[in-house]
Design an enzyme around this catalytic site. Sequence first.
Site, PDB file in Angstrom:
ATOM      1  CG  ASP A 141     -29.309  -6.040  29.373  1.00  0.00           C
ATOM      2  OD1 ASP A 141     -28.576  -6.413  28.438  1.00  0.00           O
ATOM      3  OD2 ASP A 141     -28.860  -5.399  30.357  1.00  0.00           O
ATOM      4  CB  SER A 142     -26.855  -9.691  30.387  1.00  0.00           C
ATOM      5  OG  SER A 142     -26.391  -8.354  30.413  1.00  0.00           O
ATOM      6  CE1 TYR A 172     -26.782 -13.375  29.203  1.00  0.00           C
ATOM      7  CE2 TYR A 172     -27.716 -12.112  27.401  1.00  0.00           C
ATOM      8  CZ  TYR A 172     -27.867 -13.036  28.420  1.00  0.00           C
ATOM      9  OH  TYR A 172     -29.093 -13.603  28.626  1.00  0.00           O
ATOM     10  N   GLY A 173     -21.026 -10.184  27.897  1.00  0.00           N
ATOM     11  CA  GLY A 173     -19.956  -9.663  27.023  1.00  0.00           C
ATOM     12  C   GLY A 173     -18.853 -10.652  26.689  1.00  0.00           C
ATOM     13  CB  CYS A 226     -28.739  -6.945  25.496  1.00  0.00           C
ATOM     14  SG  CYS A 226     -27.117  -7.675  25.772  1.00  0.00           S
ATOM     15  CD  GLU A 242     -26.242  -6.070  36.203  1.00  0.00           C
ATOM     16  OE1 GLU A 242     -26.836  -6.688  37.093  1.00  0.00           O
ATOM     17  OE2 GLU A 242     -26.815  -5.612  35.191  1.00  0.00           O
ATOM     18  CB  CYS A 275     -22.588  -1.724  26.457  1.00  0.00           C
ATOM     19  SG  CYS A 275     -23.074  -2.678  27.914  1.00  0.00           S
ATOM     20  CB  THR A 276     -28.351  -1.394  27.174  1.00  0.00           C
ATOM     21  OG1 THR A 276     -28.118  -2.743  27.633  1.00  0.00           O
ATOM     22  CG2 THR A 276     -28.823  -1.431  25.736  1.00  0.00           C
ATOM     23  CG  HIS A 277     -25.005  -2.794  31.796  1.00  0.00           C
ATOM     24  ND1 HIS A 277     -25.493  -3.757  30.953  1.00  0.00           N
ATOM     25  CD2 HIS A 277     -25.228  -3.252  33.055  1.00  0.00           C
ATOM     26  CE1 HIS A 277     -25.984  -4.772  31.675  1.00  0.00           C
ATOM     27  NE2 HIS A 277     -25.835  -4.482  32.954  1.00  0.00           N
TER      28      HIS A 277
END
Length: 285
Positions: free
Chosen positions: A23-24, A55-56, A86, A165, A197-199
């Site tokens: 992922d980012s 990345y978005g 991601c 993050e 979004c995986t976040h």
Amino acid sequence: MSRSPCPLVVDRAAAHSPIGVYDSGVGGLSVWREIRAQLPSEDTIYVADQAHIPYGPRPPEEIRRYAVAIAALLIELHVKVIVVACNTASGAALQTLRATFPGVPFVGMEPAVKPAAEQTKSGVVGVIATPTTFEGEPFRRLADRFGQDVSIHTRTCPGLVELIEAGSVGTTETRSLLRDCLDPLLALGIDELVLGCTHYPFARDLIAGIVGPDVAIIDPAPAVARQVRRVLASGGLLSSASEPGEHRFLTSGPPTRLVGMVQQLIGVAAHAEGAIWQEGRLRIG
Ligand code: DGL
């Protein structure tokens, strides 16, 4: 785009090889934890491209370049499958990855519009994701396919990935950003909210508090982990080990930061190694 430089390396993948996940940043850990829960004896290698997060907002060509280089590193490390954990990278790069490394199984992600469209009672579905995910072909295809029967409303949540993050999930800043993002969807009458979004699963409690009990929240991570199992099983690549798997974490950002976030977000005491971008390639530092 050049073809895979290392088909022989791919051929050496075997049941005891690790699963590669990338992922980012830390978002893919929401998928990684599901893979570990469903496939506890598998070894894994997780790559966080934190030098380039987020990345978005980046152009798809740039995300594709990173994707090919990260996959090349994982292939050098003899992974047996690569999970693009991601949505942004999957939307921008999955096709390129499959074309560049034809011998490697890839599992990607897309916003879970299908289950949301099947389950909605109000007929109104909300999706939150990054701008690049919404602009990508896979999401457009989903919206065309399911948008005939239900209304699909999309929102980006600018800044949310960065706050997650930074470890700032429970702050008032995150809460107010989420309110701004979700209130317009609630006003439209959504009863299904897709985390695209995986976040975002790491802000799930906060999101649930805002949308309330009448809105179902869909996180595709368990379905992705099931797909990883299917892909491995169909290739005869499931590990037969009886002891728990071993896990390696690599980041192109500061390793200490990743260690702290792995502990905070998923309660795992990890060791992280640095990876360095050099002339477009990612190498272990
Ligand atoms: N976690 C990523 C996703 O699922 C993107 C986060 C970013 O913008 O880097 O889309």
